[in-house]
Write an enzyme that holds these catalytic residues in place. Structure first.
Site, PDB file in Angstrom:
ATOM      1  N   ARG A  20     -68.124  88.143  69.842  1.00 35.29           N
ATOM      2  CA  ARG A  20     -66.871  87.409  70.039  1.00 35.29           C
ATOM      3  C   ARG A  20     -65.705  88.374  70.257  1.00 35.29           C
ATOM      4  NH1 ARG A  20     -61.781  87.122  68.544  1.00 35.29           N
ATOM      5  NH2 ARG A  20     -62.414  87.678  66.427  1.00 35.29           N
ATOM      6  N   HIS A 214     -59.013  97.438  63.184  1.00 35.00           N
ATOM      7  CA  HIS A 214     -59.172  98.050  64.503  1.00 35.00           C
ATOM      8  C   HIS A 214     -58.853  99.536  64.367  1.00 35.00           C
ATOM      9  CE1 HIS A 214     -59.369  94.461  67.364  1.00 35.00           C
ATOM     10  NE2 HIS A 214     -59.628  94.032  66.155  1.00 35.00           N
ATOM     11  N   CYS A 245     -58.619  96.744  74.828  1.00 34.05           N
ATOM     12  CA  CYS A 245     -58.459  96.501  76.260  1.00 34.05           C
ATOM     13  C   CYS A 245     -59.244  97.526  77.060  1.00 34.05           C
ATOM     14  CB  CYS A 245     -56.986  96.572  76.635  1.00 34.05           C
ATOM     15  SG  CYS A 245     -56.779  96.348  78.405  1.00 34.05           S
TER      16      CYS A 245
HETATM   17 ZN    ZN Z   1     -60.808  92.501  66.009  1.00 31.56          ZN
END
Ligand code: ZN
Length: 317
Positions: A20, A214, A245
């Site tokens: 996901r 992250h 990205c």
């Molecule tokens: Zn994440």
């Protein structure tokens, strides 16, 4: 002190989010059979909780357009929990109908990110969540809540801890037993993670907290370790560090599951995951996406997988 912590006190649960969170920013559609291959490899490595997909509009996120098909494929696997992100009651109903084990609602700790990400206010999001909670309870499906931008918002900067606590209490009030704090744009540091955890433990002691970092600024694992020391045992990560990205050089996404598992296992926090097989799964992810992934242990290998000394040239200096 009551003596050394037992192994079970240190057991860490890992939820794999690559299908996901990892794939959703991929521009090219990853074929459903490749997603299945990736998840099968992760399960073979011992992963037993997978955030499989999200039930969002296929126009908004075409990468997730096979959500129902994926859930139907994996439904009913013994010992594995599959979860899906649901932005609204319609998404929740579709996820429940497909046979998901847990639905994850998400809102941002900051108002402007919530509006950008979900196109509605935090208050409107909560009204929808109450409906989702009722459908999930009726169907016997577990209910989780995620808080995005928990440690900083790209539009508002630092998020006051009071706002985080407020969102956590709203989730608790509609019956959510597990809340994930998401560091959506990599603004967490051990310096803001620890006070947030202190405040939440006081405000909502009955709610289980999971952490999702992250590695955008290189301190994802440091934050995770701070969480471990604080007593958190529930973490989310993405194999190979997929996410972020793909068009911004070095904009790394989630912490890599194999790097996190390596750190845990080497630090006395068992995960139940076979690291060598997890590295194989990271290789599968790399082949599927056709580019080098940011995970580091997948490149360096296991710490004690020693090289034969005759394979390395002796320095002459
Ligand atoms: Zn994440």
């Amino acid at each position: 002190m009551t003596g050394p912590a037992s192994a079970s006190d240190r057991q860490v649960a890992v939820t794999e989010v690559s299908p996901r969170d990892g794939l959703q920013s991929e521009q090219a559609f990853v074929p459903t059979e490749d997603k299945i291959r990736l998840v099968e490899g992760l399960i073979a490595a011992g992963i037993c909780s997978v955030e499989l997909t999200s039930f969002v509009s296929p126009r908004a996120v075409p990468q997730m357009r096979d959500a129902a098909e994926l859930v139907r494929h994996f439904r009913g696997r013994p010992g594995i929990r599959f979860s899906a992100l649901v932005p609204n009651p319609r998404g929740a109903e579709a996820a429940i109908a497909a046979g998901i084990d847990a639905v994850v609602m998400f809102a941002s700790a900051s108002e402007s990110h919530n509006r950008k990400n979900l196109n509605r206010s935090r208050a409107d999001s909560m009204a929808g969540f109450q409906k989702i909670a009722r459908s999930a309870e009726g169907a016997g499906v577990a209910l989780h809540g995620a808080i995005a931008t928990a440690f900083g918002c790209p539009f508002e900067g630092d998020v006051p801890i009071g706002q985080l606590v407020d969102q956590a209490m709203r989730y608790r009030d509609i019956g959510i037993a597990r809340i994930t704090l998401g560091d959506t744009t990599g603004m967490a540091t051990p310096g803001n993670v620890l006070p947030a955890l202190d405040a939440l433990r006081k405000a909502v002691p009955e709610v289980a907290i999971a952490l999702h970092f992250h590695n955008t600024r290189g301190v994802g694992l440091a934050c995770a370790y701070a969480g471990l020391l604080h007593g958190i045992r529930d973490f989310e990560a993405s194999v190979g560090g997929i996410g972020g990205c793909p068009f911004v050089p070095r904009a790394t996404g989630n912490i890599a599951t194999e790097d996190f598992v390596y750190m845990c296992e080497e630090s006395g926090y068992p995960t139940g995951i076979d690291l060598a097989r997890l590295i194989e799964a990271a290789g599968t992810a790399e082949r599927i996406l056709g580019r080098e992934l940011p995970g580091q242990v997948m490149k360096a290998g296991l710490r004690l997988a020693l090289a034969g000394s005759d394979t390395v040239r002796t320095a002459t200096g």
